[in-house]
Design a protein around this motif. Structure first.
Motif, PDB file in Angstrom:
ATOM      1  N   PRO A 169       0.848  -1.245   0.261  1.00 33.75           N
ATOM      2  CA  PRO A 169      -0.021   0.035   0.089  1.00 33.75           C
ATOM      3  C   PRO A 169       0.689   1.412  -0.180  1.00 33.75           C
ATOM      4  CG  PRO A 169      -0.113  -0.917   2.146  1.00 33.75           C
ATOM      5  CD  PRO A 169       0.627  -2.029   1.296  1.00 33.75           C
ATOM      6  N   GLN A 170       0.475   2.376  -0.242  1.00 30.49           N
ATOM      7  CA  GLN A 170       0.962   3.614  -0.301  1.00 30.49           C
ATOM      8  C   GLN A 170       1.642   4.150   1.060  1.00 30.49           C
ATOM      9  OE1 GLN A 170      -1.513   6.607  -2.255  1.00 30.49           O
ATOM     10  NE2 GLN A 170      -1.149   5.731  -4.313  1.00 30.49           N
ATOM     11  N   SER A 171       0.755   3.551   2.043  1.00 30.25           N
ATOM     12  CA  SER A 171       1.279   3.837   3.439  1.00 30.25           C
ATOM     13  C   SER A 171       2.662   3.158   3.774  1.00 30.25           C
ATOM     14  CB  SER A 171       0.101   3.582   4.253  1.00 30.25           C
ATOM     15  OG  SER A 171      -0.199   2.319   4.233  1.00 30.25           O
ATOM     16  N   ILE A 231       6.901   2.417  -3.682  1.00 25.41           N
ATOM     17  CA  ILE A 231       7.938   3.108  -4.738  1.00 25.41           C
ATOM     18  C   ILE A 231       6.756   4.389  -5.234  1.00 25.41           C
ATOM     19  CG2 ILE A 231       9.051   2.905  -7.049  1.00 25.41           C
ATOM     20  CD1 ILE A 231       9.630   0.198  -6.415  1.00 25.41           C
ATOM     21  N   PRO A 232       6.898   5.488  -5.352  1.00 27.57           N
ATOM     22  CA  PRO A 232       6.062   6.431  -5.808  1.00 27.57           C
ATOM     23  C   PRO A 232       5.742   6.282  -7.592  1.00 27.57           C
ATOM     24  CG  PRO A 232       7.601   7.466  -4.343  1.00 27.57           C
ATOM     25  CD  PRO A 232       8.129   6.063  -4.482  1.00 27.57           C
ATOM     26  N   GLY A 233       4.518   6.482  -7.812  1.00 27.69           N
ATOM     27  CA  GLY A 233       4.194   6.427  -9.334  1.00 27.69           C
ATOM     28  C   GLY A 233       3.953   4.902  -9.571  1.00 27.69           C
ATOM     29  N   THR A 234       3.575   4.126  -8.822  1.00 27.49           N
ATOM     30  CA  THR A 234       3.082   2.764  -9.103  1.00 27.49           C
ATOM     31  C   THR A 234       1.633   2.916  -8.536  1.00 27.49           C
ATOM     32  OG1 THR A 234       3.888   1.877  -6.756  1.00 27.49           O
ATOM     33  CG2 THR A 234       5.216   1.342  -9.042  1.00 27.49           C
ATOM     34  N   SER A 268      -1.603   1.471  -6.453  1.00 28.72           N
ATOM     35  CA  SER A 268      -1.732   0.769  -5.300  1.00 28.72           C
ATOM     36  C   SER A 268      -3.219   0.702  -5.199  1.00 28.72           C
ATOM     37  CB  SER A 268      -1.129   1.709  -4.184  1.00 28.72           C
ATOM     38  OG  SER A 268      -1.259   0.983  -2.678  1.00 28.72           O
ATOM     39  N   TYR A 269      -3.342  -0.441  -4.444  1.00 28.75           N
ATOM     40  CA  TYR A 269      -4.939  -0.963  -4.379  1.00 28.75           C
ATOM     41  C   TYR A 269      -5.563  -0.064  -3.303  1.00 28.75           C
ATOM     42  CZ  TYR A 269      -9.188  -3.650  -4.038  1.00 28.75           C
ATOM     43  OH  TYR A 269     -10.608  -4.087  -4.021  1.00 28.75           O
TER      44      TYR A 269
END
Length: 85
Positions: A31-33, A38-41, A43-44
């Motif tokens: 997850p983004q948290s 990795i920024p730019g991918t 994320s569910y």
């Protein structure tokens, strides 16, 4: 990736199908948290309702399916379309 970004927000359908066709941007396993995100991918979403699977098709509304005999039958949104299987 730049083409995909340039399609937001006006060409959402094109961005959706380009992602399905090319696989870009990549889908993140975390997850983004997470610190390892990795920024730019992609994320569910934490509140997602498809069990961690991204949509693979657009759904036809029920009024279209009822009025058009050629419209595809109802299939789960996470099932790939025939050309992506």
């Amino acid at each position: 990736m730049q083409k995909w970004v340039s399609e937001f927000p006006g060409n959402g359908y094109d961005a959706f199908f380009d992602h399905l066709r090319t696989g870009y941007p990549q889908i993140s396993d975390v997850p983004q948290s997470s610190i390892s995100y990795i920024p730019g991918t992609f994320s569910y979403s934490i509140n997602g309702t498809t069990g961690g699977n991204f949509p693979q098709r657009l759904l036809f509304p029920s009024n279209v399916r009822s009025r058009n005999n050629n419209a595809p039958s109802l299939v789960a949104i996470t099932v790939p379309v025939w050309w992506a299987e």
